[in-house]
Design an enzyme around this catalytic site. Structure first.
Site, PDB file in Angstrom:
ATOM      1  N   ARG A 271       0.837  -1.024   0.091  1.00  0.00           N
ATOM      2  CA  ARG A 271      -0.185   0.107  -0.239  1.00  0.00           C
ATOM      3  C   ARG A 271       0.773   1.289  -0.166  1.00  0.00           C
ATOM      4  O   ARG A 271       1.648   1.698   0.977  1.00  0.00           O
ATOM      5  CB  ARG A 271      -0.872   0.047   1.107  1.00  0.00           C
ATOM      6  CG  ARG A 271      -2.185   1.047   1.145  1.00  0.00           C
ATOM      7  CD  ARG A 271      -2.505   0.935   2.556  1.00  0.00           C
ATOM      8  NE  ARG A 271      -2.033   1.974   3.487  1.00  0.00           N
ATOM      9  CZ  ARG A 271      -1.965   1.800   4.774  1.00  0.00           C
ATOM     10  NH1 ARG A 271      -2.346   0.899   5.474  1.00  0.00           N
ATOM     11  NH2 ARG A 271      -0.794   2.567   5.515  1.00  0.00           N
ATOM     12  N   HIS A 275      -3.402   4.678   4.555  1.00  0.00           N
ATOM     13  CA  HIS A 275      -4.644   3.685   4.510  1.00  0.00           C
ATOM     14  C   HIS A 275      -5.672   4.686   3.837  1.00  0.00           C
ATOM     15  O   HIS A 275      -6.335   3.951   2.914  1.00  0.00           O
ATOM     16  CB  HIS A 275      -4.926   3.522   5.825  1.00  0.00           C
ATOM     17  CG  HIS A 275      -6.393   2.964   6.086  1.00  0.00           C
ATOM     18  ND1 HIS A 275      -6.536   1.512   5.563  1.00  0.00           N
ATOM     19  CD2 HIS A 275      -7.471   3.218   6.663  1.00  0.00           C
ATOM     20  CE1 HIS A 275      -7.757   1.180   5.898  1.00  0.00           C
ATOM     21  NE2 HIS A 275      -8.540   2.142   6.376  1.00  0.00           N
ATOM     22  N   TYR A 284       3.642   4.746  11.481  1.00  0.00           N
ATOM     23  CA  TYR A 284       3.843   3.297  11.894  1.00  0.00           C
ATOM     24  C   TYR A 284       4.923   2.843  10.673  1.00  0.00           C
ATOM     25  O   TYR A 284       4.958   1.504  10.603  1.00  0.00           O
ATOM     26  CB  TYR A 284       2.796   2.800  11.875  1.00  0.00           C
ATOM     27  CG  TYR A 284       1.696   2.823  10.829  1.00  0.00           C
ATOM     28  CD1 TYR A 284       1.691   2.415   9.462  1.00  0.00           C
ATOM     29  CD2 TYR A 284       0.614   3.861  10.996  1.00  0.00           C
ATOM     30  CE1 TYR A 284       0.911   2.718   8.597  1.00  0.00           C
ATOM     31  CE2 TYR A 284      -0.444   4.052   9.923  1.00  0.00           C
ATOM     32  CZ  TYR A 284       0.047   3.399   8.631  1.00  0.00           C
ATOM     33  OH  TYR A 284      -1.144   3.689   7.682  1.00  0.00           O
TER      34      TYR A 284
HETATM   35  C1  TPP Z   1     -15.408  -5.348  10.759  1.00  0.00           C
HETATM   36  C2  TPP Z   1     -14.543  -4.313  10.650  1.00  0.00           C
HETATM   37  N1  TPP Z   1     -13.645  -4.109  11.688  1.00  0.00           N
HETATM   38  C3  TPP Z   1     -12.888  -2.903  11.410  1.00  0.00           C
HETATM   39  C4  TPP Z   1     -13.038  -2.273  10.322  1.00  0.00           C
HETATM   40  C5  TPP Z   1     -12.001  -0.742  10.352  1.00  0.00           C
HETATM   41  N2  TPP Z   1     -11.006  -0.989   9.132  1.00  0.00           N
HETATM   42  C6  TPP Z   1     -11.363  -0.431   8.011  1.00  0.00           C
HETATM   43  S1  TPP Z   1     -10.145  -0.861   6.830  1.00  0.00           S
HETATM   44  C7  TPP Z   1      -9.088  -1.828   8.050  1.00  0.00           C
HETATM   45  C8  TPP Z   1      -7.943  -2.320   7.748  1.00  0.00           C
HETATM   46  C9  TPP Z   1      -8.047  -3.471   6.933  1.00  0.00           C
HETATM   47  O1  TPP Z   1      -6.904  -3.732   6.586  1.00  0.00           O
HETATM   48  P1  TPP Z   1      -6.641  -4.795   5.302  1.00  0.00           P
HETATM   49  O2  TPP Z   1      -7.772  -6.051   5.347  1.00  0.00           O
HETATM   50  O3  TPP Z   1      -5.349  -5.174   5.435  1.00  0.00           O
HETATM   51  O4  TPP Z   1      -7.200  -4.041   3.951  1.00  0.00           O
HETATM   52  P2  TPP Z   1      -6.301  -2.983   3.114  1.00  0.00           P
HETATM   53  O5  TPP Z   1      -6.996  -1.750   4.089  1.00  0.00           O
HETATM   54  O6  TPP Z   1      -5.037  -2.899   3.683  1.00  0.00           O
HETATM   55  O7  TPP Z   1      -6.698  -2.833   1.992  1.00  0.00           O
HETATM   56  C10 TPP Z   1      -9.742  -1.631   9.395  1.00  0.00           C
HETATM   57  C11 TPP Z   1      -9.446  -1.939  10.772  1.00  0.00           C
HETATM   58  C12 TPP Z   1     -13.946  -2.614   9.453  1.00  0.00           C
HETATM   59  N3  TPP Z   1     -14.024  -1.787   8.251  1.00  0.00           N
HETATM   60  N4  TPP Z   1     -14.474  -3.435   9.411  1.00  0.00           N
END
Ligand code: TPP
Ligand code: MG
Lengths: 385, 347
Positions: A271, A275, A284
């Site tokens: 990425r 975020h 981080y």
């Molecule tokens: C059930 C749930 N818990 C927490 C979140 C908050 N949240 C949104 S994105 C994220 C990180 C997700 O990381 P990843 O699965 O690696 O996907 P990326 O964002 O890196 O594409 C979090 C914790 C959420 N959307 N859904």
């Protein structure tokens, strides 16, 4: 008298010979992410496919930078950029046939656009004028999904239903590395394998779940290894190598289509942006890490292959860049117009038929809006519709 | 308190900072207090409430967990069984839903199931509510689900001092507490002394934030500032409104609420959560049961519409604002009072 009560009479019988239910060896991912670009095997690749991937990557990158710029101008509420992950986004869309389904997450607007969705409609959620800005049936793209991993069981259910009906449909579901920790990920993979559903799970391992690195997410040898526990093949691929991702996903799609069941594909990528625009990645991670990955950019990798093999010249690249600029200009122009909003939409789609209570609440809002319009004409959105 | 001299000066502090301070002080006072959640370590939480905790107390005390809410809360149950006092952060209201199985089947009923032998001193911090321009799943008011689950305390601070005081009380509580943090107020500041936080009433006590005689506005969390503003605006109409901040939905402070309503004879309950099946229904029913003969008008509710939370561009139409509160106040049958010749609610 039972056997146990007779001293000396108990003769143990050996348990039936234990057999592994499936041979795990063919399910195991390669020890290294699969790569094509820059290898000898790349010579066999279809030049037309490579050029097509290249055009999509260039447009995809431009789409990402344009959407990010729109957040700065306040035109999008938020944008989770897939910059650096375009190879996965684009390949996921290109391996689908017309009748197949895509199940994207919030980070996968680009995959939806590459699938054929109108870019403005794809951004509705992130602009904030509605939740899903398109009819999922039109391009067979499920709503962009925010609650992590919850889209995965949906993909399994849809693929299962299609197979029960005898339809030739494969579902490709996208999820992040962090999402693989959710219970729904486990449940989806297990269902898919037990039902031998025609599903492909694409995990984009971009190194982070917001701030949390993969090391805190899993102790598995790789995310692809998780497949073995469910009895499906796991495939590990370089997520920045568009040709490799395309090939691995195509194989998985073929397996699913021919009744061979689901596959879990882990695409190792990064990425590049924070975020979202609201995140501060300096808290981080280091710039050095980001720079290392920039050197492994999906567009650069493919460009090198194409120019090295004289499949693309400067004029060809320029043509793609210009096509990307046209797409960006169109996106900019359309996103710079205020969306037409109708506050009454709040009540329209809650149920097939509005409840008495909702009708009453809708009337109340309508009266409020009319009163406000009387006070300051033209300042209330939605009254024109 | 460590090294630095005690600074008793009051200075502008945000609710998010006060919450962080409460966590820090609780961790310093009691080694059993552990913070766990998504991004609570290096990032300090997406709202920065846990900023600095991992650095100060180490990653074993403030832990970035794998991304799984059911796992986080389930592990907290086990930690509590073994004598720890977990404080769990759910990243957003709607992302607490995967943890409902653990919450409802275990956290809420473990004490009862074990006849008191195994209490669950767990605090579940939930950033909640709308008004921050969040996209889908980032603005839910989920308090009614929690309220409907016996065994849980449900707390919602609306001021900086309460954010600190109630969070300390929640962590100290031997019962599970759902701690609803109004996202919209995270950055609102008040003069407050971090090194000498003022005492606030405990969980279960409502507070009269504005004394008045005409009618009582009953509210909590993000709607408190709305009600105070409405009360201010109402003076122009000749209404002198009392504002009660519930602070805690479970336990519910019937005494303070009913005493106020008996004084004013009129009540409006205000919250962001949906009206149908929302907290206001319970509150209105209770007031009616206990204060019927003091009421000059039916208890009214001003709530969010009965719809899934709207997208950011439409949320202002959904959120109860000053105008809707004043409109409800205007509907409290003032005319009938004049004919009855009551002394209350002079207009
Ligand atoms: C059930 C749930 N818990 C927490 C979140 C908050 N949240 C949104 S994105 C994220 C990180 C997700 O990381 P990843 O699965 O690696 O996907 P990326 O964002 O890196 O594409 C979090 C914790 C959420 N959307 N859904
Ligand atoms: Mg990730």
């Amino acid at each position: 008298m039972t056997v146990l009560e007779q001293p000396g009479s108990y003769r143990p019988t050996p348990p039936p010979a234990w057999q592994p239910r499936t041979d795990p060896t063919p399910l195991l991912p390669d020890p290294e992410p699969f790569r094509l670009l820059g290898t000898d095997a790349a010579a066999d690749l279809d030049p037309e496919l490579l050029r097509r991937l290249y055009g999509q990557l260039v447009r995809g990158r431009r789409y990402n930078t344009q959407a990010t710029a729109l957040t700065r101008q306040g035109r999008l509420a938020v944008y989770p950029s897939s910059t650096g992950q375009e190879a996965c986004e684009v390949a996921a869309a290109l391996v689908l046939q017309e009748q197949d389904w895509l199940f994207p997450s919030y980070r996968d607007t680009l995959a939806a656009v590459a699938r054929g969705l109108d870019p403005v409609q794809a951004l509705t959620l992130l602009r904030g004028d509605w939740h899903t800005g398109y009819d999922p049936h039109e391009h067979r793209v499920a709503p962009l999904c925010t609650p992590l991993a919850t889209q995965l069981p949906h993909a399994v259910g849809l693929a299962h239903a299609a197979r029960l009906k005898g339809d030739d449909v494969v579902a490709l579901a996208m999820v992040g590395d962090g999402g693989t920790s959710e219970g729904d990920f486990h449940e989806a993979l297990n269902f898919a394998a037990v039902w031998q559903a025609p599903v492909v799970f694409l995990v984009q391992n971009n190194g982070f779940a917001i701030s949390v690195p993969l090391a805190k997410q899993t102790a598995a040898p790789s995310l692809a290894h998780k497949a073995v526990g469910y009895g499906m093949p796991g495939r590990l691929v370089d997520g920045n190598d568009a040709a490799a991702v395309h090939q691995v996903l195509s194989e998985a799609m073929r397996r699913a289509r021919s009744g061979g069941g689901p596959t879990l594909v882990e695409a190792v990528t990064y990425r590049i942006e924070a975020h979202t625009n609201a995140d501060d990645a300096t808290r981080y991670r280091t710039d050095t890490e980001v720079e290392m990955w920039r050197a492994h950019d999906p567009i650069v990798l493919l460009e090198r292959e194409l120019t090295g093999r004289k499949l693309l010249d400067e004029a060809g690249m320029e043509a793609e860049r210009q096509a990307a600029e046209r797409m960006a200009a169109d996106l900019r122009e359309r996103m710079n117009q205020d969306p037409v909003l109708d506050p009454m939409d709040l009540f329209t789609h809650v149920y097939a038929e509005q409840t008495v209570q909702l009708r009453e609440q809708a009337d109340r809002l309508r009266a409020e809006l009319a009163a406000a319009e009387e006070l300051s004409p033209g300042h209330q959105e939605g009254t024109q519709r | 308190m460590t090294a630095a001299a005690v600074d008793t000066a009051r200075k502008p502090v945000s609710m998010a900072q006060a919450l962080g301070r409460a966590l820090r002080d609780a961790m310093a006072d009691d080694p059993a207090v552990h913070v766990l959640g998504e991004d609570v370590g290096a990032l300090g939480g997406v709202f920065r409430v846990t900023d600095g905790l991992a650095k100060e107390f180490g990653e074993d005390r403030c832990t970035d967990t794998p991304l799984a809410e059911a796992g986080i809360l389930g592990a907290a149950v086990g930690m509590a069984m073994y004598g720890l006092r977990p404080v769990v952060e759910m990243q957003f209201d709607a992302f607490a839903y995967p943890a409902f199985e653990q919450l409802i089947s275990h956290v809420s009923r473990m004490r009862n199931r074990t006849r008191g032998a195994m209490p669950m001193p767990i605090t579940v911090r939930v950033p909640y509510g709308g008004g921050i321009g969040g996209v889908e799943h980032h603005s839910d008011s989920s308090e009614a689900y929690y309220m409907a689950t016996p065994g849980l305390h449900v707390v919602a601070p609306a001021t900086v001092a309460d954010a600190y005081g109630l969070l300390r009380a929640a962590i100290a509580s031997d019962d599970p507490v759902i701690f609803l943090e109004p996202k919209r107020l995270y950055w609102s500041k008040a003069d407050w002394s971090p090194d000498r936080p003022e005492q606030v009433p405990g969980i279960g006590s409502a507070v009269v934030r504005r004394a008045g005689t005409s009618a009582t506005l009953i509210t909590y969390g993000p709607s408190l500032p709305v009600c105070l503003e409405a009360a201010q605006a109402a003076t122009a109409e000749g209404w002198d409104l009392e504002v009660v901040d519930l602070r805690s939905l479970v336990p519910f402070d019937e005494e303070t609420v009913c005493a106020s309503v008996r004084r004013t004879g009129r009540a409006v309950v205000v919250h962001e959560s949906t009206g149908f099946g929302g907290p206001g229904g319970e509150i209105a029913a209770r007031i009616t049961e206990r204060c019927f003969h003091h009421l000059e008008a039916p208890v009214l509710r001003v709530a969010g519409f009965d719809i899934p939370y709207p997208p950011p561009m439409l949320e202002r139409h959904h959120l109860p604002g000053v105008d809707r509160v004043l409109d409800a106040v205007a509907r409290l049958q003032w005319e009938s009072e004049w004919t009855a010749g009551s002394e209350r609610g002079t207009r």
